[in-house]
Scaffold this active site. Structure first.
Site, PDB file in Angstrom:
ATOM      1  CG  MET A   1      36.198  58.199  23.525  1.00 15.61           C
ATOM      2  SD  MET A   1      35.157  56.950  22.741  1.00 15.61           S
ATOM      3  CE  MET A   1      33.515  57.526  23.201  1.00 15.61           C
ATOM      4  CG  HIS A   2      34.842  56.871  28.391  1.00 19.40           C
ATOM      5  ND1 HIS A   2      33.644  56.916  27.715  1.00 19.40           N
ATOM      6  CD2 HIS A   2      35.510  55.780  27.924  1.00 19.40           C
ATOM      7  CE1 HIS A   2      33.583  55.887  26.881  1.00 19.40           C
ATOM      8  NE2 HIS A   2      34.693  55.199  26.973  1.00 19.40           N
TER       9      HIS A   2
ATOM     10  CG  ASP B   1      40.105  56.882  21.705  1.00 15.50           C
ATOM     11  OD1 ASP B   1      38.901  56.551  21.721  1.00 15.50           O
ATOM     12  OD2 ASP B   1      40.894  56.573  22.620  1.00 15.50           O
TER      13      ASP B   1
END
EC number: 2.7.1.17
Length: 478
Positions: A76-77, A232
């Site tokens: 992520m991110h 995830d």
């Protein structure tokens, strides 16, 4: 068959499941992280495409002609910055990159971010990275036509569609997490617009269809639907069947995650707990996140010039925490500290500290950090009725015993098999292709349960108290 692709930090994994949701084939390809400066972590999106080509090529050898749906999961991110022609403008700034800690603090000081996104603006989130780019790489920022998350760059390659799912988007600091939509106010506060964001879908919805040239190249049917997928951890929640309130899992991967499903939106940003959309509609989840779990063990293994599995496998029965303590803050920390500057430490070293004692200290340090996360989750009213263990670190019974004892909660070890993010992505691909609902998301069978060692509970409570004291001391030095 249904295909799940999980774009992790250290590699891309693919699994194939059949109609009964049994894994029938899997493949993987490694990835490397570049660290050009202290606190930085980057990857080239071109390497992700190369890894995807590798795993699809591996699986094509056993035949992909019966694939009916594809699901995606990923780290992520990350900030993938694209030009108007979808050219990558710079390496992707990853989730564990802390360079934007000043920008994150500035955004977090704006009360709209916590109120709308439901979360603290952490340095690793996407929005502060774009503010950092605007300040330090203005020529790049001026060319940004689109921002994608890592797995969604794979989707763009697979389908030609710029789409994100709700769970991944919730980690950007741009999403109205309760409304499950981009927030124009939060975007404007970082110099961005809705036009630069991907279209949003739920994780089990169809986001696009496989491009014909890729279908022909790898022997897949043309027009295969690609599901929205999930970040995830949300995809792992789908993989292990953690989708209802009271269900939880602990993930011992590169990072450490204590993940609890919720059937409603109940944020508490001040606790540094992450409150995100789940990968299924009408559901949310909360997470306590530590940035180094197996990453901490692998770091120590390199230092000790030993194999991580050999270090943990030689430990024997669970022992009370010793004098040697380890703080696993190798690159800052999220829950509950929200501190990009804090760094790890060994404390209490003496002549009796040998390799086994240091290994135990590393495992205990991660276990105590997860207990900090559990305490933060409990403060929001989130309950944990059952706890499953996933991730590479879950192969160590010693580590799971330390976690069970530190948290005072039995840890369920699933039967042998892969029920992680790639499996969850494949399940989402199945749901998108067939229209099936949450009834197909069931937990795996239990292989065994690791019970807390009640005889050591007091010792682990005392060890956690020493951990908190050491944590406070180290924060005073950074």
């Amino acid at each position: 068959m249904y295909l799940g692709l999980d774009l992790g930090t250290s590699g891309l994994k693919a699994v194939l499941i059949d109609e009964a949701q049994h894994v029938i084939a899997e493949a993987s390809a490694p990835l490397a992280v570049s660290r050009p400066a202290e606190g930085w972590a980057e990857q080239s999106p071109a390497d992700w495409i190369g890894a995807a080509e590798s795993v699809l090529g591996q699986l094509a050898a056993r035949g992909l002609g019966a694939v009916k749906g594809i699901g995606l999961s990923g780290q992520m991110h990350g900030a993938v910055l694209l030009s108007a022609s979808d050219d990558v403008l710079r390496p992707c700034i990853l989730w564990n990159d802390t360079r934007a800690h000043r920008e994150a603090a500035e955004l977090d000081a704006d009360p709209r971010f916590r109120a709308i996104s439901g979360n603290i603006v952490f340095p690793g989130f996407t929005a502060p990275k774009l503010v950092w780019v605007a300040r330090h790489e203005p020529a790049v920022f001026a060319r940004v036509a689109r921002v994608l998350l890592p797995k969604d760059y794979l989707r763009l390659w697979l389908t030609g569609e710029a789409v994100a799912d709700m769970s991944d988007a919730a980690g950007t600091s741009w999403l109205d997490t309760g409304a499950r939509d981009w927030s124009d106010d939060l975007l404007a506060a970082t110099g961005m617009t809705r036009a630069q964001m991907p279209r949003l879908v739920e994780g089990a919805a169809v986001s696009g269809h496989l491009r014909p040239e890729l279908a022909d190249r790898f022997g897949l049917p043309r027009g295969v639907p690609v599901a929205g997928g999930g970040g995830d951890n949300a995809a792992s929640g789908v993989g292990v069947g953690v989708v209802h309130a009271g269900q939880a899992f602990v993930s011992l991967g590169t990072s450490g995650v204590l993940f609890a499903a919720n059937d409603g939106y109940r944020p508490d940003a001040a606790s540094a707990v992450h409150t995100f959309c789940h990968a299924l509609p009408g559901r949310w989840h909360q997470m306590g996140v530590i940035l180094a779990a197996t990453d901490a063990l692998n770091w120590f293994a390199r230092l000790a010039r030993a194999d991580a599995a050999a270090l943990t496998g030689a430990l024997g029965p669970l022992l009370p925490p010793g004098k040697t303590r380890f703080l696993p803050y190798l690159g800052g920390e999220r829950t509950p500290l929200n501190d990009a500057a804090i760094r790890g430490a060994f404390i209490g070293l003496d002549h009796a500290t040998d390799r086994a004692a240091a290994t135990r200290a590393v495992l205990e340090g991660v276990a105590f950090a997860l207990r900090d996360c559990r305490d933060a989750l409990a403060a929001t009213g989130t309950r944990i009725d059952s706890l499953l263990a996933v991730g590479g670190g879950a192969r160590s019974d010693y580590w799971l015993g330390a976690i069970a004892t530190a948290l005072g909660t039995p840890v369920v070890v699933p039967v042998a098999g892969d029920f992680g993010a790639a499996f969850g992505a494949a399940r989402l691909g199945l749901m998108a292709a067939t229209g099936a609902g949450v009834e197909v998301v069931t937990p795996p069978a239990t292989a065994r349960m690791i019970e807390p060692d009640r005889a050591l509970s007091a010792a682990f409570d005392a060890g956690h108290a020493r951990h908190r004291a050491a944590q406070a001391a180290i924060r005073g030095l950074t």
